[in-house]
Write a protein that holds these residues in place. Sequence first.
Motif, PDB file in Angstrom:
ATOM      1  N   ASN B  72       5.679  35.320 -22.584  1.00  0.00           N
ATOM      2  CA  ASN B  72       6.213  33.912 -23.536  1.00  0.00           C
ATOM      3  C   ASN B  72       5.385  32.960 -22.917  1.00  0.00           C
ATOM      4  OD1 ASN B  72       6.632  32.355 -25.217  1.00  0.00           O
ATOM      5  ND2 ASN B  72       9.279  32.305 -24.795  1.00  0.00           N
ATOM      6  N   LEU B  73       3.798  33.000 -24.069  1.00  0.00           N
ATOM      7  CA  LEU B  73       3.096  31.986 -23.099  1.00  0.00           C
ATOM      8  C   LEU B  73       3.796  29.926 -24.450  1.00  0.00           C
ATOM      9  CD1 LEU B  73      -0.407  33.458 -23.539  1.00  0.00           C
ATOM     10  CD2 LEU B  73       0.801  32.388 -21.541  1.00  0.00           C
ATOM     11  N   GLY B  74       4.354  30.206 -25.035  1.00  0.00           N
ATOM     12  CA  GLY B  74       5.085  29.500 -25.528  1.00  0.00           C
ATOM     13  C   GLY B  74       6.031  28.874 -24.849  1.00  0.00           C
ATOM     14  N   GLU B  75       6.679  29.538 -23.603  1.00  0.00           N
ATOM     15  CA  GLU B  75       7.177  28.155 -22.396  1.00  0.00           C
ATOM     16  C   GLU B  75       6.908  27.737 -21.939  1.00  0.00           C
ATOM     17  OE1 GLU B  75       8.850  30.961 -20.007  1.00  0.00           O
ATOM     18  OE2 GLU B  75      10.155  32.253 -21.030  1.00  0.00           O
ATOM     19  N   SER B  76       7.391  26.763 -21.259  1.00  0.00           N
ATOM     20  CA  SER B  76       6.959  25.442 -21.013  1.00  0.00           C
ATOM     21  C   SER B  76       6.558  25.548 -19.165  1.00  0.00           C
ATOM     22  CB  SER B  76       7.441  23.476 -21.111  1.00  0.00           C
ATOM     23  OG  SER B  76       9.131  24.041 -20.587  1.00  0.00           O
ATOM     24  N   LEU B  77       5.144  24.495 -18.860  1.00  0.00           N
ATOM     25  CA  LEU B  77       4.596  24.745 -17.314  1.00  0.00           C
ATOM     26  C   LEU B  77       5.922  24.530 -16.767  1.00  0.00           C
ATOM     27  CD1 LEU B  77       1.882  24.562 -16.751  1.00  0.00           C
ATOM     28  CD2 LEU B  77       2.221  22.781 -16.223  1.00  0.00           C
ATOM     29  N   ILE B  78       6.866  23.758 -16.793  1.00  0.00           N
ATOM     30  CA  ILE B  78       7.863  23.238 -15.734  1.00  0.00           C
ATOM     31  C   ILE B  78       9.082  24.012 -15.490  1.00  0.00           C
ATOM     32  CG2 ILE B  78       9.504  22.208 -17.510  1.00  0.00           C
ATOM     33  CD1 ILE B  78      10.075  20.209 -15.459  1.00  0.00           C
ATOM     34  N   GLU B  79       9.063  24.984 -16.465  1.00  0.00           N
ATOM     35  CA  GLU B  79       9.586  26.799 -16.039  1.00  0.00           C
ATOM     36  C   GLU B  79       9.080  27.265 -14.713  1.00  0.00           C
ATOM     37  OE1 GLU B  79      11.258  27.615 -20.032  1.00  0.00           O
ATOM     38  OE2 GLU B  79      10.705  26.462 -20.538  1.00  0.00           O
ATOM     39  N   TRP B  80       8.325  27.430 -15.058  1.00  0.00           N
ATOM     40  CA  TRP B  80       6.947  28.333 -14.271  1.00  0.00           C
ATOM     41  C   TRP B  80       6.831  27.748 -12.790  1.00  0.00           C
ATOM     42  CZ3 TRP B  80       6.606  33.335 -14.738  1.00  0.00           C
ATOM     43  CH2 TRP B  80       7.581  34.000 -15.595  1.00  0.00           C
ATOM     44  N   LEU B  81       5.961  25.966 -13.501  1.00  0.00           N
ATOM     45  CA  LEU B  81       5.393  25.451 -11.836  1.00  0.00           C
ATOM     46  C   LEU B  81       6.048  24.576 -10.882  1.00  0.00           C
ATOM     47  CD1 LEU B  81       1.981  25.363 -13.886  1.00  0.00           C
ATOM     48  CD2 LEU B  81       2.624  27.493 -12.328  1.00  0.00           C
ATOM     49  N   ARG B  82       7.135  24.615 -11.262  1.00  0.00           N
ATOM     50  CA  ARG B  82       7.672  23.942  -9.627  1.00  0.00           C
ATOM     51  C   ARG B  82       7.457  24.038  -8.336  1.00  0.00           C
ATOM     52  NH1 ARG B  82      13.355  21.910 -11.740  1.00  0.00           N
ATOM     53  NH2 ARG B  82      11.772  21.687 -13.441  1.00  0.00           N
ATOM     54  N   HIS B  83       7.250  25.371  -8.354  1.00  0.00           N
ATOM     55  CA  HIS B  83       7.414  25.984  -6.907  1.00  0.00           C
ATOM     56  C   HIS B  83       5.215  26.731  -6.939  1.00  0.00           C
ATOM     57  CE1 HIS B  83      10.625  24.669  -5.902  1.00  0.00           C
ATOM     58  NE2 HIS B  83      11.384  25.440  -6.930  1.00  0.00           N
ATOM     59  N   HIS B  84       4.602  26.496  -7.839  1.00  0.00           N
ATOM     60  CA  HIS B  84       3.852  27.925  -7.610  1.00  0.00           C
ATOM     61  C   HIS B  84       2.659  26.726  -8.331  1.00  0.00           C
ATOM     62  CE1 HIS B  84       6.368  30.994  -6.491  1.00  0.00           C
ATOM     63  NE2 HIS B  84       6.538  30.824  -7.485  1.00  0.00           N
ATOM     64  N   LEU B  85       1.946  25.817  -7.935  1.00  0.00           N
ATOM     65  CA  LEU B  85       1.098  25.694  -8.831  1.00  0.00           C
ATOM     66  C   LEU B  85      -0.501  25.738  -8.587  1.00  0.00           C
ATOM     67  CD1 LEU B  85       1.301  22.047  -7.161  1.00  0.00           C
ATOM     68  CD2 LEU B  85       2.565  23.082  -9.109  1.00  0.00           C
ATOM     69  N   GLU B  86      -0.206  27.346  -8.704  1.00  0.00           N
ATOM     70  CA  GLU B  86      -1.328  28.045  -8.595  1.00  0.00           C
ATOM     71  C   GLU B  86      -1.439  29.289  -9.828  1.00  0.00           C
ATOM     72  OE1 GLU B  86      -2.780  29.188  -4.742  1.00  0.00           O
ATOM     73  OE2 GLU B  86      -0.858  30.265  -4.744  1.00  0.00           O
ATOM     74  N   VAL B  87      -2.607  29.925 -10.497  1.00  0.00           N
ATOM     75  CA  VAL B  87      -2.316  30.794 -10.955  1.00  0.00           C
ATOM     76  C   VAL B  87      -3.693  31.507 -10.756  1.00  0.00           C
ATOM     77  CG1 VAL B  87      -1.001  29.407 -12.823  1.00  0.00           C
ATOM     78  CG2 VAL B  87      -3.299  29.405 -13.380  1.00  0.00           C
ATOM     79  N   VAL B  88      -3.508  32.252 -11.822  1.00  0.00           N
ATOM     80  CA  VAL B  88      -4.279  33.546 -12.153  1.00  0.00           C
ATOM     81  C   VAL B  88      -4.726  33.722 -13.377  1.00  0.00           C
ATOM     82  CG1 VAL B  88      -5.646  35.867 -11.423  1.00  0.00           C
ATOM     83  CG2 VAL B  88      -4.066  34.834 -10.001  1.00  0.00           C
ATOM     84  N   ILE B  89      -5.989  34.010 -14.696  1.00  0.00           N
ATOM     85  CA  ILE B  89      -6.305  34.242 -15.292  1.00  0.00           C
ATOM     86  C   ILE B  89      -7.234  35.616 -15.506  1.00  0.00           C
ATOM     87  CG2 ILE B  89      -7.730  33.657 -17.515  1.00  0.00           C
ATOM     88  CD1 ILE B  89      -7.256  30.484 -16.992  1.00  0.00           C
ATOM     89  N   THR B  90      -6.385  36.687 -16.077  1.00  0.00           N
ATOM     90  CA  THR B  90      -6.978  37.665 -15.412  1.00  0.00           C
ATOM     91  C   THR B  90      -7.787  39.162 -16.587  1.00  0.00           C
ATOM     92  OG1 THR B  90      -7.365  40.231 -14.720  1.00  0.00           O
ATOM     93  CG2 THR B  90      -5.275  38.843 -14.646  1.00  0.00           C
ATOM     94  N   PRO B  91      -7.842  39.164 -16.690  1.00  0.00           N
ATOM     95  CA  PRO B  91      -8.132  40.462 -18.365  1.00  0.00           C
ATOM     96  C   PRO B  91      -6.733  41.459 -18.862  1.00  0.00           C
ATOM     97  CG  PRO B  91     -10.377  40.394 -16.723  1.00  0.00           C
ATOM     98  CD  PRO B  91      -9.340  39.778 -16.063  1.00  0.00           C
ATOM     99  N   LYS B  92      -6.412  40.728 -19.429  1.00  0.00           N
ATOM    100  CA  LYS B  92      -5.383  42.206 -20.170  1.00  0.00           C
ATOM    101  C   LYS B  92      -5.553  43.568 -20.019  1.00  0.00           C
ATOM    102  CE  LYS B  92      -3.476  39.314 -23.579  1.00  0.00           C
ATOM    103  NZ  LYS B  92      -1.695  38.715 -22.940  1.00  0.00           N
TER     104      LYS B  92
END
Lengths: 150, 97
Positions: B72-92
């Motif tokens: 759900n990309l409608g969720e806000s950042l704060i719900e996910w990134l409190r402890h993870h300040l790095e993400v990966v963008i990868t083809p589906k």
Amino acid sequence: MDATLVQELIDRDWAQFVAQSRRLGLGAPERSSDRIDLVVSPTGTTDRFRAVLLCDGYDAVAPALDFAELETGVELGKPYWPRMSAAPYNEIAYAGRRLPILCTPGTRGYHLHPSHHAESHDKNIWRLPLQADLIARLLTRMGSYQGCGL
Amino acid sequence: MESRDQLAEVRNEAMLWPIEVADQEGDTANVIANENAPLSRLLHEGLDALYGPPGHNADDFDLVIAGVAVDNLGESLIEWLRHHLEVVITPKDVHRG
């Protein structure tokens, strides 16, 4: 195969591979010469698996992804693979045994499979960070976990 | 001691987070993300940071945080990134033989 070059190329890609493994939730890889081990779990289970990247010939051929017996890491092969419902499993005859493969570009098995032997691909598609992505994809995005062993 | 108004002002001020985004190859770029923004914005901004605008079609990519492809990309950042300040963008999808 140039053993010195293989080590240099693994060295070149190692830091990026470790970082990508961490970002993808795979944990910390262990390297012994041209073999890399990662203890991982598929989504939806606490079962653990030892993923192994055999990077011999990394200067010329893609790493071979296999799974090993969890504790010792010695035995390799089908009994130790996680079974994911939508993964493109296949197998090839390789180095005197049946090697399970994920039939997708960037894996040694794919490029050795008779169906794809004539294809031409850039070597960059098999670099280590992409192997981390492939392992993470298998464990989290190739269907549901069905158990241990193919 | 801060007044109630001052506290409210602080609480209403959105936090900005430096996020490291990586592509499938492990190449990275940095974006500054508002914690109240939906993750879809981070995906768009991450693609622009990695590949330059005009970006790729975001519908073709997953945003992976700590090994989880966010549904759900409608969720806000704060719900996910409190402890993870790095993400990966990868083809589906990957090519299957």
